[in-house]
Design a protein around this motif. Structure first.
Motif, PDB file in Angstrom:
ATOM      1  N   PRO A 204       4.757   3.775  15.651  1.00  0.00           N
ATOM      2  CA  PRO A 204       3.857   4.135  14.544  1.00  0.00           C
ATOM      3  C   PRO A 204       4.271   3.475  13.233  1.00  0.00           C
ATOM      4  N   LEU A 205       3.300   2.957  12.499  1.00  0.00           N
ATOM      5  CA  LEU A 205       3.531   2.335  11.210  1.00  0.00           C
ATOM      6  C   LEU A 205       3.011   3.221  10.088  1.00  0.00           C
ATOM      7  N   LEU A 206       3.732   3.221   8.974  1.00  0.00           N
ATOM      8  CA  LEU A 206       3.295   3.956   7.796  1.00  0.00           C
ATOM      9  C   LEU A 206       2.195   3.158   7.097  1.00  0.00           C
ATOM     10  N   GLU A 207       1.075   3.825   6.830  1.00  0.00           N
ATOM     11  CA  GLU A 207      -0.027   3.169   6.136  1.00  0.00           C
ATOM     12  C   GLU A 207      -0.117   3.611   4.682  1.00  0.00           C
ATOM     13  N   TYR A 208       0.094   4.915   4.436  1.00  0.00           N
ATOM     14  CA  TYR A 208       0.049   5.469   3.084  1.00  0.00           C
ATOM     15  C   TYR A 208       1.320   6.277   2.814  1.00  0.00           C
TER      16      TYR A 208
ATOM     17  N   GLN B 188       0.816  -1.210   0.000  1.00  0.00           N
ATOM     18  CA  GLN B 188       0.000   0.000   0.000  1.00  0.00           C
ATOM     19  C   GLN B 188       0.854   1.267   0.000  1.00  0.00           C
ATOM     20  N   LEU B 189       2.165   1.118   0.219  1.00  0.00           N
ATOM     21  CA  LEU B 189       3.065   2.270   0.184  1.00  0.00           C
ATOM     22  C   LEU B 189       3.565   2.572  -1.229  1.00  0.00           C
ATOM     23  N   ASP B 190       3.124   1.819  -2.207  1.00  0.00           N
ATOM     24  CA  ASP B 190       3.473   2.152  -3.588  1.00  0.00           C
ATOM     25  C   ASP B 190       2.930   3.538  -3.924  1.00  0.00           C
ATOM     26  N   PRO B 191       3.656   4.349  -4.731  1.00  0.00           N
ATOM     27  CA  PRO B 191       4.809   3.939  -5.529  1.00  0.00           C
ATOM     28  C   PRO B 191       6.169   4.101  -4.838  1.00  0.00           C
ATOM     29  N   ILE B 192       6.211   4.604  -3.611  1.00  0.00           N
ATOM     30  CA  ILE B 192       7.503   5.020  -3.072  1.00  0.00           C
ATOM     31  C   ILE B 192       8.362   3.847  -2.619  1.00  0.00           C
TER      32      ILE B 192
ATOM     33  N   THR C  90      17.152 -15.593  20.731  1.00  0.00           N
ATOM     34  CA  THR C  90      16.387 -14.379  21.003  1.00  0.00           C
ATOM     35  C   THR C  90      16.374 -13.488  19.773  1.00  0.00           C
ATOM     36  N   ALA C  91      15.198 -12.937  19.452  1.00  0.00           N
ATOM     37  CA  ALA C  91      15.090 -12.076  18.280  1.00  0.00           C
ATOM     38  C   ALA C  91      14.043 -11.005  18.503  1.00  0.00           C
ATOM     39  N   LEU C  92      14.312  -9.840  17.930  1.00  0.00           N
ATOM     40  CA  LEU C  92      13.355  -8.740  17.913  1.00  0.00           C
ATOM     41  C   LEU C  92      12.891  -8.558  16.476  1.00  0.00           C
ATOM     42  N   PHE C  93      11.628  -8.869  16.240  1.00  0.00           N
ATOM     43  CA  PHE C  93      11.032  -8.684  14.921  1.00  0.00           C
ATOM     44  C   PHE C  93      10.473  -7.266  14.832  1.00  0.00           C
ATOM     45  N   VAL C  94      10.784  -6.571  13.725  1.00  0.00           N
ATOM     46  CA  VAL C  94      10.354  -5.184  13.550  1.00  0.00           C
ATOM     47  C   VAL C  94       9.719  -5.039  12.175  1.00  0.00           C
ATOM     48  N   ASN C  95       8.525  -4.491  12.148  1.00  0.00           N
ATOM     49  CA  ASN C  95       7.835  -4.253  10.886  1.00  0.00           C
ATOM     50  C   ASN C  95       8.598  -3.224  10.066  1.00  0.00           C
ATOM     51  N   ALA C  96       8.803  -3.505   8.783  1.00  0.00           N
ATOM     52  CA  ALA C  96       9.567  -2.615   7.910  1.00  0.00           C
ATOM     53  C   ALA C  96       8.887  -1.276   7.706  1.00  0.00           C
ATOM     54  N   ARG C  97       7.597  -1.177   8.044  1.00  0.00           N
ATOM     55  CA  ARG C  97       6.869   0.087   7.882  1.00  0.00           C
ATOM     56  C   ARG C  97       6.990   0.999   9.103  1.00  0.00           C
ATOM     57  N   LEU C  98       7.765   0.602  10.091  1.00  0.00           N
ATOM     58  CA  LEU C  98       7.944   1.443  11.270  1.00  0.00           C
ATOM     59  C   LEU C  98       8.611   2.761  10.893  1.00  0.00           C
ATOM     60  N   VAL C  99       8.101   3.854  11.426  1.00  0.00           N
ATOM     61  CA  VAL C  99       8.669   5.174  11.147  1.00  0.00           C
ATOM     62  C   VAL C  99      10.090   5.243  11.700  1.00  0.00           C
ATOM     63  N   PRO C 100      11.084   5.566  10.860  1.00  0.00           N
ATOM     64  CA  PRO C 100      12.471   5.643  11.345  1.00  0.00           C
ATOM     65  C   PRO C 100      12.757   6.967  12.052  1.00  0.00           C
ATOM     66  N   SER C 101      12.422   7.022  13.306  1.00  0.00           N
ATOM     67  CA  SER C 101      12.648   8.223  14.112  1.00  0.00           C
ATOM     68  C   SER C 101      13.422   7.854  15.361  1.00  0.00           C
ATOM     69  N   VAL C 102      13.979   8.851  16.008  1.00  0.00           N
ATOM     70  CA  VAL C 102      14.696   8.620  17.261  1.00  0.00           C
ATOM     71  C   VAL C 102      13.753   8.040  18.305  1.00  0.00           C
ATOM     72  N   GLU C 103      12.508   8.498  18.312  1.00  0.00           N
ATOM     73  CA  GLU C 103      11.537   7.967  19.272  1.00  0.00           C
ATOM     74  C   GLU C 103      11.285   6.481  19.037  1.00  0.00           C
ATOM     75  N   SER C 104      11.183   6.072  17.764  1.00  0.00           N
ATOM     76  CA  SER C 104      11.011   4.646  17.472  1.00  0.00           C
ATOM     77  C   SER C 104      12.212   3.841  17.952  1.00  0.00           C
TER      78      SER C 104
END
Length: 411
Positions: free
Chosen positions: A146-150, A13-17, A72-86
């Motif tokens: 927060p995840l990117l939706e659009y 859903q993040l197409d075209p970017i 042990t593993a930390l799974f992270v959704n690729a749509r996570l906003v890349p911010s310092v808070e994240s």
């Protein structure tokens, strides 16, 4: 601890970017999610099928084994906003070391698992991994992820986190303050009569970047490694130039991914340009409606309210514009497309778009493969079989999504 960046079904859903790139490689405030994740531990990546060969060629160490985990593993959704808070939220999850899952709506944002062996059925990615994590019945974890939706949401978060991300970058070291609020790495070239305004945030110039004479920079701004600013460029507020980019004219609140050129006069505002994009001389976009109202963006035939007053254009990798192209507010331009004249509607992927001249036609994959080879050669980048196959795969996906026949596109 292993870090696993995974794409889910909503990534498309993040197409075209991010049609031609993993979602964790999109820039936001000068950082990619991949950059932040690398600070937490060794990385594995799980991407959509058409990206797997390129990802394996770019970083074979990130390709997971068939039996992904027994630790042990930390799974992270690729749509996570890349911010310092994240990043801080992910660090807190890792430090607490309690099994659990963070969900945003029905989507898995992150999951921390211990001593489990998880199979990865590659033929069913990306759907399989999120479903697999859901099936573990992990307890909920409370974290702001927060995840990117659009696509336009990347711009909104970019505006919100750019200053903080740049301040974090400065604190990490490697820069010296050469003027109030202006930080530069080594091997930077600055032309005469540079004017700067850092009241809104810092200006960071990375290694090998070059600024021509008579330029103006208003922070927060990031000029990536080996980026170039042409003379008389005006770069204003929340602009990020990734490595090996070129910019000129007026640019405001925009992201340029690697190997992209916006060299000439013309305005670029509140926009995202993927990699290997070229804007012809005089190309300008609108980022504000004449009514000053909030912008609606159309995705796959459905209008979506952004809630944002300023939204420019969202451009996929390899797209091109001709000289004096004018793009209306809030338009998307698909990967591997070419735009001419007035762009009054969205431009599909693999499209020769000259609507104002009565021509909208399909652009064959072979044309873009030849174009890719010429572009790569100019930058001494080898064209690999996986790069060629990516163009073929993108074309097949575009044809499926647009329901194209073998006939030319109609107006």
């Amino acid at each position: 601890m292993q870090i696993v960046l995974f794409e889910d079904e909503q990534t498309a859903q993040l197409d075209p970017i991010c049609a031609a790139r993993p979602a964790f490689t999109m820039n936001c405030g000068s950082y990619r999610l991949l950059d932040f994740a690398a600070q937490l531990g060794p990385i594995y990546t799980l991407v959509r099928q058409h990206l797997q060969a390129v990802e394996a060629a770019d970083a074979p160490e990130r390709v997971p084994p068939e039996k992904l985990l027994a630790a042990t593993a930390l799974f992270v959704n690729a749509r996570l906003v890349p911010s310092v808070e994240s990043l801080r939220s992910l660090k807190a999850i890792a430090e607490t070391a309690e099994e659990g899952i963070v969900k945003v709506g029905n989507c898995v944002a992150a999951a921390f698992v211990q001593r489990r062996s998880i199979d990865i059925p590659r033929e069913d990615l990306p759907r399989s991994i999120a479903a697999r994590l859901d099936s573990l019945d992990l307890p909920p974890l409370h974290a702001q992820l927060p995840l990117l939706e659009y696509p336009h949401e990347l711009l909104r978060h970019h505006l919100n986190c750019c200053r903080d991300n740049l301040e974090y970058r400065i604190q990490a070291g490697g820069y010296r303050e050469i003027r109030d609020g202006l930080f530069a790495a080594d091997h930077v070239t600055i032309g005469e009569h540079l004017a700067t305004d850092t009241r809104g945030g810092p200006i960071v110039i990375d290694s090998g970047a070059a600024i021509g004479p008579f330029c103006f920079l208003r922070g927060p701004v990031y000029l990536g490694p080996n980026s170039r600013l042409n003379e008389h460029a005006a770069i204003k507020d929340n602009v990020v130039l990734s490595h090996t980019t070129k910019a000129g004219g007026e640019v405001e609140a925009s992201i340029l991914e690697p190997f992209t050129n916006k060299q000439h006069h013309g305005f670029l505002g509140h926009s995202y340009l993927g990699s290997w994009v070229n804007l012809g001389a005089g190309t300008s976009n609108s980022d504000l409606k004449n009514t000053y109202g909030t912008v609606n963006v159309e995705y796959r035939g459905k209008k979506t309210a952004t809630g944002m007053q300023f939204v420019g254009m969202l451009v996929g990798d390899y797209a091109k514009t001709a000289v004096n192209t004018s793009i209306f507010t809030g338009k998307t331009i698909g990967a591997c497309s070419m735009a001419y004249g007035f762009v009054t509607t969205n431009v599909p992927a693999f499209c020769n778009y000259a609507r104002s001249f009565g021509q909208v036609t399909d652009l064959p994959a072979e044309v873009m493969i030849a174009t890719q080879a010429r572009m790569f050669a100019r930058r001494n980048v080898p064209q690999r079989p996986c790069d060629v196959q990516l163009i073929h795969d993108l074309y097949a996906l575009a044809k499926q999504e647009r329901h194209l026949s073998d006939e030319p596109l109609s107006l």
